[in-house]
Design a protein around this motif. Structure first.
Motif, mmCIF file in Angstrom:
data_model
loop_
_atom_site.group_PDB
_atom_site.id
_atom_site.type_symbol
_atom_site.label_atom_id
_atom_site.label_comp_id
_atom_site.label_asym_id
_atom_site.label_seq_id
_atom_site.Cartn_x
_atom_site.Cartn_y
_atom_site.Cartn_z
ATOM 1 N N ARG A 71 0.811 -1.216 0.000
ATOM 2 C CA ARG A 71 0.000 0.000 0.000
ATOM 3 C C ARG A 71 0.852 1.277 0.000
ATOM 4 N NH1 ARG A 71 -3.499 2.369 3.949
ATOM 5 N NH2 ARG A 71 -2.846 0.824 5.461
ATOM 6 N N PRO A 72 1.690 1.499 -1.009
ATOM 7 C CA PRO A 72 2.505 2.717 -1.044
ATOM 8 C C PRO A 72 1.660 3.945 -1.333
ATOM 9 C CG PRO A 72 2.728 1.529 -3.105
ATOM 10 C CD PRO A 72 1.888 0.662 -2.206
ATOM 11 N N MET A 73 1.925 5.038 -0.594
ATOM 12 C CA MET A 73 1.156 6.273 -0.783
ATOM 13 C C MET A 73 2.103 7.465 -0.893
ATOM 14 S SD MET A 73 -2.266 5.426 1.478
ATOM 15 C CE MET A 73 -3.114 6.909 0.994
ATOM 16 N N GLY A 74 2.309 8.206 0.191
ATOM 17 C CA GLY A 74 3.120 9.411 0.114
ATOM 18 C C GLY A 74 4.566 9.125 -0.226
ATOM 19 N N CYS A 86 4.166 3.551 3.503
ATOM 20 C CA CYS A 86 3.440 2.328 3.166
ATOM 21 C C CYS A 86 2.417 1.980 4.240
ATOM 22 C CB CYS A 86 4.427 1.190 2.950
ATOM 23 S SG CYS A 86 5.528 1.455 1.540
ATOM 24 N N GLY A 87 1.891 0.752 4.173
ATOM 25 C CA GLY A 87 0.791 0.360 5.039
ATOM 26 C C GLY A 87 1.053 0.538 6.518
ATOM 27 N N VAL A 88 2.201 0.042 7.013
ATOM 28 C CA VAL A 88 2.505 0.162 8.442
ATOM 29 C C VAL A 88 3.899 0.712 8.689
ATOM 30 C CG1 VAL A 88 0.927 -1.696 9.098
ATOM 31 C CG2 VAL A 88 3.330 -2.232 8.617
ATOM 32 N N GLN A 89 4.579 1.200 7.631
ATOM 33 C CA GLN A 89 5.943 1.665 7.814
ATOM 34 C C GLN A 89 6.304 2.706 6.761
ATOM 35 O OE1 GLN A 89 6.921 -2.559 5.990
ATOM 36 N NE2 GLN A 89 8.711 -1.742 7.037
ATOM 37 N N VAL A 90 7.390 3.421 7.049
ATOM 38 C CA VAL A 90 7.969 4.366 6.099
ATOM 39 C C VAL A 90 9.352 3.852 5.724
ATOM 40 C CG1 VAL A 90 8.822 6.718 5.761
ATOM 41 C CG2 VAL A 90 6.688 6.339 7.009
ATOM 42 N N TRP A 91 9.557 3.665 4.424
ATOM 43 C CA TRP A 91 10.864 3.249 3.910
ATOM 44 C C TRP A 91 11.653 4.470 3.473
ATOM 45 C CZ3 TRP A 91 13.034 -1.505 3.942
ATOM 46 C CH2 TRP A 91 12.202 -2.608 4.126
#
Length: 370
Positions: A71-74, A86-91
């Motif tokens: 679920r990639p977004m910003g 992403c869904g539960v984390q920021v890469w």
């Protein structure tokens, strides 16, 4: 329009996506030349398809190349940095040119992003993100209706919330979504409503949207239809009125939004290079969330893709997905990177891509370098 070759589906499907369709697209003939003229490529996220997609010029055609994410977004960029929410984390990734030279086919890529850090936030529904010049990463936490940063010992650190939101709660009270930094500090934010109740923004989604001034908490423009993505560029404040499918300019003193042009899709995600705004378009689902908005009344058929809009003339060139992608969230221009690659946990090459401090390279055995 000219067609690009369909891209095979990823062998690793992102969470929640079953048997993803292959990506296929068409584009106006001058879109590749525009990227070449600007010396850029594009990165875009689609949470619906669970992919980050690079859009790259390849002669007179566009090449679309993807990696799978949950679920990639910003997205945010700063120099060689690329962050993906992403869904539960920021890469967080870094471009390592030395690795780019070794990626197949050799000599093709001029950038290669490697993951350097992952921060687990929990499901906070990350929307737009921006890097400050000092490297601090600011992100819209839509589920908790706040603007936040990241701390190693916490899921997130709340830094601001709209004055009408009385408390932190995982209730998506106003659907806070868009963010703009000015002079290195958060300045503008958008929300789909001014509710203080759980999911309260949904009751007036067609015309309840607002653009806010973050330092004062004041509403700059009200009565907007699902606004997103405020951007200050060349002295003008640009905004997407997504529910109307438009891009336009805000007059903060008059509290007025004026559309430059209306496009054939739900406008969400924008980045600007010179006089060109690259705007994401989504088809939007036939659902209660998107019912009753001006765009749904104006267009029966809606487009998913990227429109390049000249900010002085309103002229456009287009890149459209014909399968595999129906919704786009974020777009980033990758300046000076025409053929980027990204390695994440789905790519075996990442196992053997090592980056050491320059000061330690003298101690590396010669047989391991090359």
């Amino acid at each position: 329009m000219s067609e690009t070759d369909p891209i095979p589906a990823s062998p690793i499907a992102p969470a929640g996506v079953q048997n993803p369709e292959p990506l296929a697209s068409v584009h106006t003939a001058n879109f590749p030349a525009l990227l070449d003229e600007l010396g850029v490529s594009l990165a875009l996220t689609t949470y619906q398809a669970g992919r980050l997609v690079f859009v790259r010029s390849e002669g007179d055609r566009l090449n679309t190349h993807f990696r799978s994410f949950d679920r990639p977004m910003g997205m945010a960029t700063l120099g060689d940095r690329l962050a993906v929410g992403c869904g539960v984390q920021v890469w967080e990734f870094r471009d390592v040119p030395a690795v780019a030279a070794k990626v197949d086919p050799p000599g093709r890529h001029d950038a290669c992003y490697l993951p350097r850090r992952s921060h687990v936030t929990g499901d906070i529904d990350v929307h737009e993100m921006e890097y400050a010049p000092d490297g601090a990463l600011w992100l819209i936490n839509t589920r908790f209706s706040c603007l936040c940063t990241l701390r190693a010992d916490c899921s997130f650190a709340p830094r601001w919330r709209p004055p009408f939101v009385s408390a932190l709660a995982p209730e998506d009270r106003c659907h806070l979504n868009g963010l703009s930094l000015v002079d290195g500090a958060p300045r503008y934010a958008t929300a789909l409503g001014t509710s203080d109740a759980a999911a309260g923004w949904r009751s007036d989604k067609a015309r309840g949207g607002v653009l806010m001034d973050i330092p004062s908490g004041e509403i700059v423009v009200a009565g907007l239809s699902m606004p997103h993505s405020p951007r200050l560029h060349a002295g003008r404040l640009w905004l997407l009125e997504s529910g109307d499918g438009s891009i336009g300019v805000v007059d903060p003193d008059a509290g007025r939004y004026e559309a430059l042009c209306r496009l054939p899709g739900f406008t969400r995600g924008i980045d600007i290079a010179g006089p060109i705004a690259f705007v994401g378009l989504s088809q939007v689902r036939e659902s209660a969330v998107f019912s009753g908005i001006p765009l749904a009344d104006r267009l029966e058929e809606r487009t998913c893709g990227v429109y390049a809009v000249h900010l002085e003339t309103g002229q456009v060139v287009a890149f459209k997905f014909t399968s595999g992608v129906q919704e786009i969230f974020a777009i980033r221009v990758l300046a000076g990177r025409r053929q980027p690659e990204l390695l994440n946990e789905t790519v075996d090459l990442l196992k053997h891509a090592y980056v050491l401090p320059e000061a330690d390279m003298a101690d590396v055995a010669a047989t391991t370098v090359g």
